[in-house]
Design an enzyme around this catalytic site. Structure first.
Site, PDB file in Angstrom:
ATOM      1  N   ASN A  11     -10.151  -0.214   0.514  1.00  0.00           N
ATOM      2  CA  ASN A  11      -8.689  -0.157   0.430  1.00  0.00           C
ATOM      3  C   ASN A  11      -8.242  -0.764  -0.896  1.00  0.00           C
ATOM      4  OD1 ASN A  11      -5.949  -0.488   0.685  1.00  0.00           O
ATOM      5  ND2 ASN A  11      -6.023  -1.403   2.735  1.00  0.00           N
ATOM      6  N   CYS A  50       0.815  -1.229   0.000  1.00  0.00           N
ATOM      7  CA  CYS A  50       0.000   0.000   0.000  1.00  0.00           C
ATOM      8  C   CYS A  50       0.844   1.272   0.000  1.00  0.00           C
ATOM      9  CB  CYS A  50      -0.965  -0.005   1.162  1.00  0.00           C
ATOM     10  SG  CYS A  50      -1.991  -1.473   1.197  1.00  0.00           S
ATOM     11  N   HIS A 108      -3.311   7.128   2.830  1.00  0.00           N
ATOM     12  CA  HIS A 108      -3.724   5.831   2.294  1.00  0.00           C
ATOM     13  C   HIS A 108      -5.094   5.501   2.889  1.00  0.00           C
ATOM     14  CE1 HIS A 108      -4.035   1.737   1.248  1.00  0.00           C
ATOM     15  NE2 HIS A 108      -3.643   1.240   2.414  1.00  0.00           N
TER      16      HIS A 108
HETATM   17  C1  LIG Z   1      -9.469  -5.103  10.437  1.00  0.00           C
HETATM   18  C2  LIG Z   1     -10.024  -4.064  11.389  1.00  0.00           C
HETATM   19  C3  LIG Z   1     -11.037  -3.189  10.672  1.00  0.00           C
HETATM   20  C4  LIG Z   1     -10.723  -4.745  12.550  1.00  0.00           C
HETATM   21  O1  LIG Z   1     -11.294  -3.793  13.393  1.00  0.00           O
HETATM   22  P1  LIG Z   1     -11.129  -3.914  14.956  1.00  0.00           P
HETATM   23  O2  LIG Z   1     -11.937  -2.849  15.572  1.00  0.00           O
HETATM   24  O3  LIG Z   1      -9.650  -3.910  15.225  1.00  0.00           O
HETATM   25  O4  LIG Z   1     -11.778  -5.291  15.252  1.00  0.00           O
HETATM   26  P2  LIG Z   1     -11.089  -6.513  15.999  1.00  0.00           P
HETATM   27  O5  LIG Z   1      -9.937  -7.023  15.230  1.00  0.00           O
HETATM   28  O6  LIG Z   1     -10.863  -6.068  17.394  1.00  0.00           O
HETATM   29  O7  LIG Z   1     -12.267  -7.570  15.912  1.00  0.00           O
HETATM   30  C5  LIG Z   1     -13.440  -7.386  16.668  1.00  0.00           C
HETATM   31  C6  LIG Z   1     -14.370  -8.522  16.375  1.00  0.00           C
HETATM   32  O8  LIG Z   1     -15.004  -8.301  15.111  1.00  0.00           O
HETATM   33  C7  LIG Z   1     -14.966  -9.497  14.353  1.00  0.00           C
HETATM   34  N1  LIG Z   1     -14.967  -9.181  12.936  1.00  0.00           N
HETATM   35  C8  LIG Z   1     -13.898  -9.081  12.108  1.00  0.00           C
HETATM   36  N2  LIG Z   1     -14.308  -8.782  10.875  1.00  0.00           N
HETATM   37  C9  LIG Z   1     -15.651  -8.661  10.924  1.00  0.00           C
HETATM   38  C10 LIG Z   1     -16.625  -8.365   9.955  1.00  0.00           C
HETATM   39  N3  LIG Z   1     -16.318  -8.100   8.681  1.00  0.00           N
HETATM   40  N4  LIG Z   1     -17.910  -8.323  10.352  1.00  0.00           N
HETATM   41  C11 LIG Z   1     -18.253  -8.571  11.624  1.00  0.00           C
HETATM   42  N5  LIG Z   1     -17.370  -8.872  12.570  1.00  0.00           N
HETATM   43  C12 LIG Z   1     -16.072  -8.911  12.230  1.00  0.00           C
HETATM   44  C13 LIG Z   1     -13.748 -10.214  14.801  1.00  0.00           C
HETATM   45  O9  LIG Z   1     -13.862 -11.575  14.528  1.00  0.00           O
HETATM   46  C14 LIG Z   1     -13.718  -9.892  16.274  1.00  0.00           C
HETATM   47  O10 LIG Z   1     -14.560 -10.803  16.922  1.00  0.00           O
HETATM   48  P3  LIG Z   1     -14.090 -11.492  18.294  1.00  0.00           P
HETATM   49  O11 LIG Z   1     -13.834 -10.364  19.235  1.00  0.00           O
HETATM   50  O12 LIG Z   1     -15.260 -12.338  18.630  1.00  0.00           O
HETATM   51  O13 LIG Z   1     -12.855 -12.253  17.938  1.00  0.00           O
HETATM   52  C15 LIG Z   1      -8.897  -3.177  11.962  1.00  0.00           C
HETATM   53  O14 LIG Z   1      -8.110  -3.932  12.815  1.00  0.00           O
HETATM   54  C16 LIG Z   1      -8.034  -2.577  10.900  1.00  0.00           C
HETATM   55  O15 LIG Z   1      -8.475  -1.744  10.127  1.00  0.00           O
HETATM   56  N6  LIG Z   1      -6.725  -2.944  10.882  1.00  0.00           N
HETATM   57  C17 LIG Z   1      -5.809  -2.398   9.935  1.00  0.00           C
HETATM   58  C18 LIG Z   1      -6.067  -2.978   8.603  1.00  0.00           C
HETATM   59  C19 LIG Z   1      -5.346  -2.268   7.515  1.00  0.00           C
HETATM   60  O16 LIG Z   1      -5.180  -1.072   7.531  1.00  0.00           O
HETATM   61  N7  LIG Z   1      -4.942  -3.040   6.526  1.00  0.00           N
HETATM   62  C20 LIG Z   1      -4.367  -2.546   5.352  1.00  0.00           C
HETATM   63  C21 LIG Z   1      -2.940  -2.314   5.471  1.00  0.00           C
HETATM   64  S1  LIG Z   1      -2.383  -1.536   4.028  1.00  0.00           S
END
Ligand SMILES: CC(C)(COP(=O)(O)OP(=O)(O)OC[C@H]1O[C@@H](n2cnc3c(N)ncnc32)[C@H](O)[C@@H]1OP(=O)(O)O)[C@@H](O)C(=O)NCCC(=O)NCCS
Length: 312
Positions: A267, A112, A237
């Protein structure tokens, strides 16, 4: 000699995949996706459209915007982690399809942050007088490496292409400072598996991103002796609105000064910054003489940022 943006363009495939559509595919909800990421919909390329097809369309638009022909190009750089094939490169394919002269062409892999690596590489060739006009494309067809059964990742990504022609601009315009970096210890948090699918440890990537993106944004502004509030527009980004907000808040600039194309595109990795830039330039949100910060982070882990004065 200063290097700056002579023209920008983008292309997004027609097919729109909404959060509601995803509710039918995995155990998720529109509400969860919106509140956790800021994404409302994303574009998905048709089966018969590969990465180079997306890149070609964005490149044509950027050339037109720069009022240049393909034969005016001296170099072609394509940032992508989803090339049509490992080789030949998408950049060499573009050389042929655009009808450019037999100029230097190479692909860059920095996930990215790829477009930032491309822009900063172009700047070096231009400011050393080696080349004049360099086409930089950020493009991904992430749908081909997306695990459509994994709700942790499949709701986040989309396909698209953004392009810019980087070339000489007047002394008071163009790229004023930059920062690039990498930290391979974070490699296991975001990678392509042996099955060719995208794996991500969201929490770890989040922690890295909320630290790195604000820090790099501030660093490029400090390097030119200006203060955070001097920034007229921030194009981060587009990975997660919460990460983007962390960068905006650290700069202390109001909401309307940050690009939020994430709603419509999700993204798109290497394509995210140039798509957002192209959309916002065309909407008149970025004006001549504005101090603009572009900042990206991604798998690798990698990051990159520039501070620039918009205009020729
Ligand atoms: C992926 C992301 C959105 C998850 O959000 P978060 O608030 O951190 O959520 P968590 O990882 O704490 O997960 C919370 C819960 O939601 C669940 N969950 C994950 N994806 C889900 C979805 N699409 N729908 C519903 N629930 C979801 C998880 O399983 C977790 O459940 P659990 O607590 O029972 O295990 C976030 O971590 C993120 O944006 N990370 C960076 C990703 C990124 O920038 N990537 C690109 C790099 S270039």
């Amino acid at each position: 000699m200063k290097a700056g943006f002579l023209g920008v363009g983008h292309y997004a495939p027609e097919k729109v995949l909404t959060n509601k559509d995803l509710e039918k595919m995995v155990d998720t909800s529109d509400e969860w996706i919106r509140t956790r990421t800021g994404i409302e919909e994303r574009r998905i390329a048709a089966d018969d459209m590969d990465t180079s097809d997306l890149a070609f369309r964005a490149a044509q638009e950027a050339l037109k915007d720069a009022d240049l022909e393909a034969e005016d190009l001296d170099m072609i750089l394509v940032a992508t982690v989803t090339p049509d094939t490992p080789f030949p490169s998408v950049s060499a394919m573009l050389q042929h399809r655009l009808g450019a002269n037999k100029v230097a062409a190479m692909d860059l892999s920095a996930a990215c942050a790829g477009f930032m690596y491309g822009v900063i590489t172009a700047k070096q060739f231009i400011e050393t007088n080696a080349y004049k006009n360099v086409l930089v494309v950020g493009v991904e067809k992430l749908s081909k490496i997306t695990d459509w059964s994994d709700r942790n990742t499949c709701v986040l990504f989309g396909d698209g292409a953004g392009a810019a022609v980087i070339g000489p601009v007047s002394e008071d315009k163009g790229i004023l400072s930059f920062e690039l970096g990498s930290d391979g210890t974070g490699g296991p948090h975001l990678y392509q598996t042996r099955e060719d699918l995208l794996f991500m440890n969201g929490r770890e990537v989040f922690k890295f991103a909320v630290r790195q993106m604000p820090e790099s944004s501030v660093n490029v502004v400090k390097k030119i002796g200006l203060s955070e509030q001097d920034v007229d527009y921030l194009v981060p980004h587009q990975a997660n609105i919460r990460i983007m907000e962390a960068a905006r808040e650290r700069l202390g600039i109001p909401e309307e000064k940050m690009s939020t194309q994430i709603k419509r595109y999700g993204n798109t990795s290497s394509a995210s910054i140039p798509i957002a830039l192209s959309e916002d330039v065309k909407a008149g949100k970025i004006k001549d003489n504005d101090l603009v910060v572009l900042v990206g982070f991604g798998g690798g882990l990698t990051w990159g940022a520039v501070a620039l004065r918009w205009g020729k």
